[in-house]
Design a protein around this motif. Sequence first.
Motif, PDB file in Angstrom:
ATOM      1  N   PHE A 111       0.854  -1.009   0.064  1.00 20.17           N
ATOM      2  CA  PHE A 111      -0.220   0.130  -0.011  1.00 20.17           C
ATOM      3  C   PHE A 111       0.841   1.219   0.100  1.00 20.17           C
ATOM      4  N   GLY A 112       2.221   0.943   0.211  1.00 20.06           N
ATOM      5  CA  GLY A 112       2.961   2.278   0.352  1.00 20.06           C
ATOM      6  C   GLY A 112       4.095   2.445  -0.863  1.00 20.06           C
ATOM      7  N   SER A 113       4.388   0.965  -1.455  1.00 24.00           N
ATOM      8  CA  SER A 113       5.369   0.795  -2.231  1.00 24.00           C
ATOM      9  C   SER A 113       5.367  -0.598  -2.868  1.00 24.00           C
ATOM     10  N   ASP A 114       6.103  -0.894  -3.845  1.00 24.42           N
ATOM     11  CA  ASP A 114       6.324  -2.114  -4.534  1.00 24.42           C
ATOM     12  C   ASP A 114       7.809  -2.759  -4.391  1.00 24.42           C
ATOM     13  N   GLU A 115       8.608  -1.905  -3.734  1.00 24.09           N
ATOM     14  CA  GLU A 115       9.963  -2.020  -3.313  1.00 24.09           C
ATOM     15  C   GLU A 115      10.077  -3.484  -2.638  1.00 24.09           C
ATOM     16  N   THR A 116       9.631  -3.702  -1.518  1.00 22.98           N
ATOM     17  CA  THR A 116       9.812  -4.762  -0.776  1.00 22.98           C
ATOM     18  C   THR A 116       9.047  -5.998  -1.545  1.00 22.98           C
ATOM     19  N   LEU A 117       8.181  -6.060  -2.010  1.00 20.77           N
ATOM     20  CA  LEU A 117       7.373  -6.804  -2.874  1.00 20.77           C
ATOM     21  C   LEU A 117       8.385  -7.342  -4.007  1.00 20.77           C
ATOM     22  N   ASP A 118       9.093  -6.611  -4.606  1.00 17.93           N
ATOM     23  CA  ASP A 118      10.041  -6.864  -5.872  1.00 17.93           C
ATOM     24  C   ASP A 118      11.131  -7.390  -5.280  1.00 17.93           C
ATOM     25  N   GLN A 119      11.731  -7.120  -4.193  1.00 17.74           N
ATOM     26  CA  GLN A 119      12.771  -7.761  -3.289  1.00 17.74           C
ATOM     27  C   GLN A 119      12.465  -9.175  -3.019  1.00 17.74           C
ATOM     28  N   LEU A 120      11.336  -9.405  -2.572  1.00 16.29           N
ATOM     29  CA  LEU A 120      10.800 -10.614  -2.061  1.00 16.29           C
ATOM     30  C   LEU A 120      10.924 -11.638  -3.267  1.00 16.29           C
ATOM     31  N   ILE A 121      10.300 -11.230  -4.228  1.00 18.22           N
ATOM     32  CA  ILE A 121      10.168 -12.072  -5.534  1.00 18.22           C
ATOM     33  C   ILE A 121      11.448 -12.248  -6.183  1.00 18.22           C
ATOM     34  N   THR A 122      12.389 -11.364  -6.139  1.00 16.24           N
ATOM     35  CA  THR A 122      13.876 -11.487  -6.559  1.00 16.24           C
ATOM     36  C   THR A 122      14.509 -12.496  -5.829  1.00 16.24           C
ATOM     37  N   GLU A 123      14.534 -12.535  -4.458  1.00 16.66           N
ATOM     38  CA  GLU A 123      15.017 -13.480  -3.491  1.00 16.66           C
ATOM     39  C   GLU A 123      14.464 -14.757  -3.835  1.00 16.66           C
ATOM     40  N   THR A 124      12.979 -15.090  -3.981  1.00 16.59           N
ATOM     41  CA  THR A 124      12.304 -16.097  -4.027  1.00 16.59           C
ATOM     42  C   THR A 124      12.962 -16.763  -5.588  1.00 16.59           C
ATOM     43  N   ILE A 125      12.948 -16.023  -6.280  1.00 14.08           N
ATOM     44  CA  ILE A 125      13.677 -16.796  -7.669  1.00 14.08           C
ATOM     45  C   ILE A 125      14.965 -17.129  -7.646  1.00 14.08           C
ATOM     46  N   ALA A 126      15.654 -16.249  -7.029  1.00 16.32           N
ATOM     47  CA  ALA A 126      17.248 -16.663  -6.727  1.00 16.32           C
ATOM     48  C   ALA A 126      17.146 -18.043  -5.827  1.00 16.32           C
ATOM     49  N   PHE A 127      16.137 -18.196  -4.922  1.00 12.38           N
ATOM     50  CA  PHE A 127      16.137 -19.476  -3.986  1.00 12.38           C
ATOM     51  C   PHE A 127      15.740 -20.570  -5.054  1.00 12.38           C
ATOM     52  N   PHE A 128      14.716 -20.480  -5.841  1.00 14.16           N
ATOM     53  CA  PHE A 128      14.538 -21.491  -6.744  1.00 14.16           C
ATOM     54  C   PHE A 128      15.559 -21.742  -7.628  1.00 14.16           C
ATOM     55  N   GLN A 129      16.296 -20.854  -8.104  1.00 17.28           N
ATOM     56  CA  GLN A 129      17.472 -21.081  -9.094  1.00 17.28           C
ATOM     57  C   GLN A 129      18.502 -22.121  -8.308  1.00 17.28           C
ATOM     58  N   SER A 130      18.699 -21.579  -7.105  1.00 19.32           N
ATOM     59  CA  SER A 130      19.689 -22.193  -6.216  1.00 19.32           C
ATOM     60  C   SER A 130      19.418 -23.917  -6.105  1.00 19.32           C
ATOM     61  N   ALA A 131      18.130 -23.885  -5.616  1.00 20.77           N
ATOM     62  CA  ALA A 131      17.503 -25.213  -5.544  1.00 20.77           C
ATOM     63  C   ALA A 131      17.630 -26.183  -6.585  1.00 20.77           C
ATOM     64  N   ASN A 132      17.576 -25.563  -7.944  1.00 17.16           N
ATOM     65  CA  ASN A 132      17.678 -26.290  -8.955  1.00 17.16           C
ATOM     66  C   ASN A 132      19.123 -26.732  -9.422  1.00 17.16           C
ATOM     67  N   GLY A 133      20.065 -26.096  -8.717  1.00 18.79           N
ATOM     68  CA  GLY A 133      21.659 -26.348  -9.039  1.00 18.79           C
ATOM     69  C   GLY A 133      22.041 -25.255  -9.941  1.00 18.79           C
TER      70      GLY A 133
END
Length: 294
Positions: free
Chosen positions: A272-294
Motif C-alpha cells: 500500500f506504500g510501495s512495490d519495493e519490498t515485494l519486488d525484493q521478495l520476488i527476486t529473493e524467491t527466484i534466486a532461491f528456486f534457481q539455487s534449488a535447481n543447482g
Amino acid sequence: MMGRIFALSILSAIWAQTALAGPTESRITFLSDGQEVVATLSVPNGDPAPTVLLFHGFTGDRDELKTDHVPEGVFARAARALAESGYASLRIDFRGSGESLSDLSFADTTFEGQVNDGLAAIGYLQGLDAVDGSNIHIIGWSQGGLVASAVAGRSSAPKAVALWNAVADPTQTFGAILGTDKIAEGIAADADQEIPVALPWGAEIKLNGAFFDGLESFDPPAELAAYVGPVMVAQGSLDTAVDPATAQLFVDAHKGETTFWDAEMDHVFNVFGSDETLDQLITETIAFFQSANG
C-alpha cells in the motif's frame, strides 16, 4: 537475390519479435474432487519451463491483492517476474474463491479442500506438455502457505517451496482475525452450518462449521516436516496478521535445507506504500528456486 534477402530479413524480424514477446497467459480449468478450479497458466517462450504454483491467501484470488503500487496484483506481478526468469507459473483460485465458484461458495472453504486443489494442480501440471511437469515449485502466501506446507509434505513433488508470511499456527492466526468468541461459535456449529463473520478490514463473509474444525486439527509445521526438499521461509517483522514468531515453527519442523528471509514488512509486503519490498521478495524467491535447481 534481393527478394531472398528481403524474405530472410522479414523472417529475422519475426524471430526477433517472438523472442522478445512476453509469456503466453491462458485462463484454464481443471478438476479437484470432481469440481472446477479456475487458474491462469503463464508460459514463457521456448522449451517447456520449470513451473511455479502460486497459492493465494484467505479471501484472496489468483491475481491477489491489487494496490496503486501493484495494480496488476501481487501474484500477477510475481508471475510476470517468474516468466522473465524462465519460469512458467500456474496461479489458481481455490474452489469457493475468485472465479472457482461453479461448485462451491466461499462459505464451503476448508483447509483440506484447498490442499486437495493444490494436489490436483500438481497432477494437472505433471500431465501438461507445455511445461516441465517434473520441475515444480510452490509459493504460498498466508493461508496459501499453510496449504503449501501440506501439498509439499503429502506429495513430495515440489523441487522447492517458498512460504510467504505463512500461517503456521491456525488457531493463533485466525483467533486474532476472527476473534476467539467467533471461533468458539464456529467450532460448536455443525459442519454445514453457516457462520457470519465480520473481518477487521471491513468485509463480511460466511464460513461453515467445517472451516473452524480445521483450526484445531490442521498442523502446518507437522505437514511440512514430511517434505525433504529446500524451503524458504519469508516473514515480515511488521506482520500483524501472522505472528512473526510463528515462522520459527516452520524452520524448526523442516529437516531439509531451509532459507530464512525476513524484512521490515507487513502481511501484504508494504504494497500500500510501495512495490519495493515485494519486488525484493520476488527476486529473493527466484534466486532461491534457481539455487534449488543447482
